[in-house]
Every structure is written in C-alpha cells, then in structure tokens.
Design a protein around this motif. Structure first.
Motif, PDB file in Angstrom:
ATOM      1  N   VAL A   1      98.359 -19.568  30.155  1.00  0.00           N
ATOM      2  CA  VAL A   1      98.388 -21.032  30.001  1.00  0.00           C
ATOM      3  C   VAL A   1      98.544 -21.378  28.526  1.00  0.00           C
ATOM      4  O   VAL A   1      97.963 -20.718  27.654  1.00  0.00           O
ATOM      5  CB  VAL A   1      97.095 -21.686  30.566  1.00  0.00           C
ATOM      6  CG1 VAL A   1      97.184 -23.206  30.508  1.00  0.00           C
ATOM      7  CG2 VAL A   1      96.829 -21.225  31.999  1.00  0.00           C
ATOM      8  N   GLY A   2      99.327 -22.418  28.264  1.00  0.00           N
ATOM      9  CA  GLY A   2      99.493 -22.920  26.895  1.00  0.00           C
ATOM     10  C   GLY A   2      99.314 -24.422  26.860  1.00  0.00           C
ATOM     11  O   GLY A   2      99.680 -25.134  27.808  1.00  0.00           O
ATOM     12  N   ALA A   3      98.736 -24.913  25.782  1.00  0.00           N
ATOM     13  CA  ALA A   3      98.511 -26.355  25.620  1.00  0.00           C
ATOM     14  C   ALA A   3      98.862 -26.761  24.197  1.00  0.00           C
ATOM     15  O   ALA A   3      98.746 -25.958  23.258  1.00  0.00           O
ATOM     16  CB  ALA A   3      97.048 -26.696  25.909  1.00  0.00           C
ATOM     17  N   ALA A   4      99.298 -28.007  24.048  1.00  0.00           N
ATOM     18  CA  ALA A   4      99.548 -28.562  22.708  1.00  0.00           C
ATOM     19  C   ALA A   4      98.994 -29.985  22.705  1.00  0.00           C
ATOM     20  O   ALA A   4      99.337 -30.807  23.572  1.00  0.00           O
ATOM     21  CB  ALA A   4     101.033 -28.554  22.379  1.00  0.00           C
TER      22      ALA A   4
ATOM     23  N   ALA B   1     100.255 -31.628  26.112  1.00  0.00           N
ATOM     24  CA  ALA B   1     101.269 -30.962  26.925  1.00  0.00           C
ATOM     25  C   ALA B   1     100.668 -29.658  27.439  1.00  0.00           C
ATOM     26  O   ALA B   1      99.883 -29.006  26.736  1.00  0.00           O
ATOM     27  CB  ALA B   1     102.524 -30.671  26.100  1.00  0.00           C
ATOM     28  N   LEU B   2     101.031 -29.297  28.670  1.00  0.00           N
ATOM     29  CA  LEU B   2     100.391 -28.154  29.321  1.00  0.00           C
ATOM     30  C   LEU B   2     101.388 -27.410  30.207  1.00  0.00           C
ATOM     31  O   LEU B   2     102.204 -28.027  30.908  1.00  0.00           O
ATOM     32  CB  LEU B   2      99.233 -28.689  30.178  1.00  0.00           C
ATOM     33  CG  LEU B   2      98.327 -27.708  30.888  1.00  0.00           C
ATOM     34  CD1 LEU B   2      97.604 -26.807  29.905  1.00  0.00           C
ATOM     35  CD2 LEU B   2      97.318 -28.466  31.757  1.00  0.00           C
ATOM     36  N   CYS B   3     101.305 -26.082  30.154  1.00  0.00           N
ATOM     37  CA  CYS B   3     102.134 -25.287  31.062  1.00  0.00           C
ATOM     38  C   CYS B   3     101.407 -23.980  31.361  1.00  0.00           C
ATOM     39  O   CYS B   3     100.527 -23.553  30.607  1.00  0.00           O
ATOM     40  CB  CYS B   3     103.502 -25.003  30.454  1.00  0.00           C
ATOM     41  SG  CYS B   3     103.442 -24.061  28.919  1.00  0.00           S
ATOM     42  N   GLY B   4     101.779 -23.360  32.464  1.00  0.00           N
ATOM     43  CA  GLY B   4     101.149 -22.095  32.803  1.00  0.00           C
ATOM     44  C   GLY B   4     101.793 -21.439  34.004  1.00  0.00           C
ATOM     45  O   GLY B   4     102.522 -22.076  34.772  1.00  0.00           O
ATOM     46  N   GLY B   5     101.544 -20.140  34.127  1.00  0.00           N
ATOM     47  CA  GLY B   5     102.045 -19.405  35.276  1.00  0.00           C
ATOM     48  C   GLY B   5     101.691 -17.930  35.171  1.00  0.00           C
ATOM     49  O   GLY B   5     101.349 -17.437  34.097  1.00  0.00           O
TER      50      GLY B   5
ATOM     51  N   ASP C   1      91.158 -43.486  29.822  1.00  0.00           N
ATOM     52  CA  ASP C   1      91.874 -43.291  31.086  1.00  0.00           C
ATOM     53  C   ASP C   1      93.394 -43.237  30.921  1.00  0.00           C
ATOM     54  O   ASP C   1      94.087 -42.641  31.740  1.00  0.00           O
ATOM     55  CB  ASP C   1      91.519 -44.417  32.065  1.00  0.00           C
ATOM     56  CG  ASP C   1      90.188 -44.163  32.754  1.00  0.00           C
ATOM     57  OD1 ASP C   1      89.636 -43.058  32.623  1.00  0.00           O
ATOM     58  OD2 ASP C   1      89.699 -45.089  33.440  1.00  0.00           O
ATOM     59  N   ASP C   2      93.908 -43.874  29.861  1.00  0.00           N
ATOM     60  CA  ASP C   2      95.370 -43.919  29.704  1.00  0.00           C
ATOM     61  C   ASP C   2      95.934 -42.722  28.932  1.00  0.00           C
ATOM     62  O   ASP C   2      97.145 -42.652  28.690  1.00  0.00           O
ATOM     63  CB  ASP C   2      95.800 -45.231  29.031  1.00  0.00           C
ATOM     64  CG  ASP C   2      95.173 -45.404  27.652  1.00  0.00           C
ATOM     65  OD1 ASP C   2      94.359 -44.548  27.247  1.00  0.00           O
ATOM     66  OD2 ASP C   2      95.502 -46.402  26.983  1.00  0.00           O
ATOM     67  N   PHE C   3      95.112 -41.777  28.600  1.00  0.00           N
ATOM     68  CA  PHE C   3      95.562 -40.582  27.874  1.00  0.00           C
ATOM     69  C   PHE C   3      96.589 -39.819  28.720  1.00  0.00           C
ATOM     70  O   PHE C   3      96.305 -39.412  29.849  1.00  0.00           O
ATOM     71  CB  PHE C   3      94.358 -39.688  27.573  1.00  0.00           C
ATOM     72  CG  PHE C   3      94.688 -38.424  26.829  1.00  0.00           C
ATOM     73  CD1 PHE C   3      95.112 -38.444  25.520  1.00  0.00           C
ATOM     74  CD2 PHE C   3      94.539 -37.179  27.458  1.00  0.00           C
ATOM     75  CE1 PHE C   3      95.397 -37.272  24.831  1.00  0.00           C
ATOM     76  CE2 PHE C   3      94.811 -36.001  26.784  1.00  0.00           C
ATOM     77  CZ  PHE C   3      95.242 -36.053  25.465  1.00  0.00           C
ATOM     78  N   PRO C   4      97.807 -39.602  28.191  1.00  0.00           N
ATOM     79  CA  PRO C   4      98.846 -38.929  28.984  1.00  0.00           C
ATOM     80  C   PRO C   4      98.804 -37.402  28.874  1.00  0.00           C
ATOM     81  O   PRO C   4      98.650 -36.836  27.783  1.00  0.00           O
ATOM     82  CB  PRO C   4     100.147 -39.475  28.389  1.00  0.00           C
ATOM     83  CG  PRO C   4      99.807 -39.868  26.995  1.00  0.00           C
ATOM     84  CD  PRO C   4      98.317 -40.107  26.915  1.00  0.00           C
ATOM     85  N   ILE C   5      98.974 -36.763  30.004  1.00  0.00           N
ATOM     86  CA  ILE C   5      99.008 -35.304  30.089  1.00  0.00           C
ATOM     87  C   ILE C   5     100.362 -34.922  30.675  1.00  0.00           C
ATOM     88  O   ILE C   5     100.678 -35.254  31.825  1.00  0.00           O
ATOM     89  CB  ILE C   5      97.842 -34.805  30.965  1.00  0.00           C
ATOM     90  CG1 ILE C   5      96.510 -35.194  30.308  1.00  0.00           C
ATOM     91  CG2 ILE C   5      97.917 -33.293  31.170  1.00  0.00           C
ATOM     92  CD1 ILE C   5      95.385 -35.410  31.270  1.00  0.00           C
ATOM     93  N   HIS C   6     101.175 -34.254  29.861  1.00  0.00           N
ATOM     94  CA  HIS C   6     102.524 -33.881  30.259  1.00  0.00           C
ATOM     95  C   HIS C   6     102.516 -32.457  30.813  1.00  0.00           C
ATOM     96  O   HIS C   6     102.192 -31.505  30.092  1.00  0.00           O
ATOM     97  CB  HIS C   6     103.473 -33.949  29.064  1.00  0.00           C
ATOM     98  CG  HIS C   6     103.478 -35.270  28.357  1.00  0.00           C
ATOM     99  ND1 HIS C   6     103.819 -36.455  28.981  1.00  0.00           N
ATOM    100  CD2 HIS C   6     103.183 -35.607  27.067  1.00  0.00           C
ATOM    101  CE1 HIS C   6     103.745 -37.449  28.118  1.00  0.00           C
ATOM    102  NE2 HIS C   6     103.350 -36.967  26.956  1.00  0.00           N
TER     103      HIS C   6
END
Ligand code: THU
Length: 133
Positions: free
Chosen positions: A24-27, A72-76, A101-106
């Motif tokens: 998993v990676g996050a920025a 931003a988030l991705c994983g696999g 609550d309005d914090f965006p997570i891509h």
C-alpha cells in the motif's frame, strides 16, 4: 491530483509487507503544499503493523503539520493494483482527528481511474474531539 497519485504509487514500492504480500502507498497533501508519503510497515507480531495512511499522517504531524488538503491511496497484492484500496477503519479514525467530513481521499483503480470519496462518506457519524464535549 495526478502528482499526488504518482507519489502514492512510488511510496507503494517501499511497502514492507512480507506477511500479507499486500503493498500500500499513500501521499498526503498538506495545506502549505508539502506532501508526505507513507507505505505499510508490517511486523512479525502482526498487530504492530502500521498502515500506509497512518505512516503518512504520523510523518506529517511529527513534522508540525495539522492542516491537510487531500490524500491519495493505492494498493494491491505484490504491488499490482487490481482494485481500489479503501482505507481501513483505524486509518479513517486517525484522519478524522485532523480532517473534516469534506476531506477528499483519491483512490487509484486498476485502469488508472481515480475514485474520490470524502472522509464523511467513509466515516459517517464519527466519534471525534467534539464528542468529548
Ligand atoms: N493496509 C494499509 O496499509 N492501509 C489500509 O487502509 C488497509 C490495509 C495494509 C496493512 C497490511 O500491511 C496489509 O495492508 C494487509 O492488510
């Protein structure tokens, strides 16, 4: 947003996941424009594992940041993105400490598509600092 996604993918390459094999990676974008990245860091005592999102948040907060703009988030498995990787419940709660609550997570999908969810969508009715009165 593209830059943030690219940085999450790069961070995923640093994942230390010998037990699950799930990378998993996050920025995390701070209000001042700086970015902190994170990867998951597993432990032979499994409960000692730290998720990528919390790594990014803890790095940023420990450097003096408390205002955040987006994640931003991705994983696999093996670093191969086969689906969107939603943040776990503990990470959602950690985000709630510093984000509204309005914090965006891509979230990055397998075809390079991006699905954006807000923290409010992911953690409705949350317990937070206001709950303490
Ligand atoms: N993981 C994360 O890094 N973030 C999440 O939000 C979900 C799970 C990690 C923890 C563990 O190293 C692996 O993915 C499998 O659960």
């Amino acid at each position: 947003m593209d830059k943030l996604i690219t940085m999450a993918v790069e961070a995923m390459s640093h994942a230390y996941a010998p037990y699950s094999g799930f990378h998993v990676g996050a920025a995390l974008l701070c209000a001042d424009g700086s970015v902190y990245t994170g990867c998951n860091i597993e432990n032979a005592s499994y409960g000692g594992t730290n998720c990528a999102e919390r790594t990014a948040f803890f790095k940023a907060v420990s450097e003096g940041h408390r205002q955040f703009t987006a994640l931003a988030l991705c994983g696999g498995m093996g670093g191969q993105i086969r689906d969107f990787c939603p943040p776990c419940g503990i990470c959602r709660q950690v985000m709630r400490e510093f984000c509204n609550d309005d914090f965006p997570i891509h979230l990055l999908g397998p075809e390079g598509q991006v699905r954006t969810l807000t923290l409010g969508q992911l953690l409705p009715g949350s317990f937070n600092a206001d709950s303490l009165g």
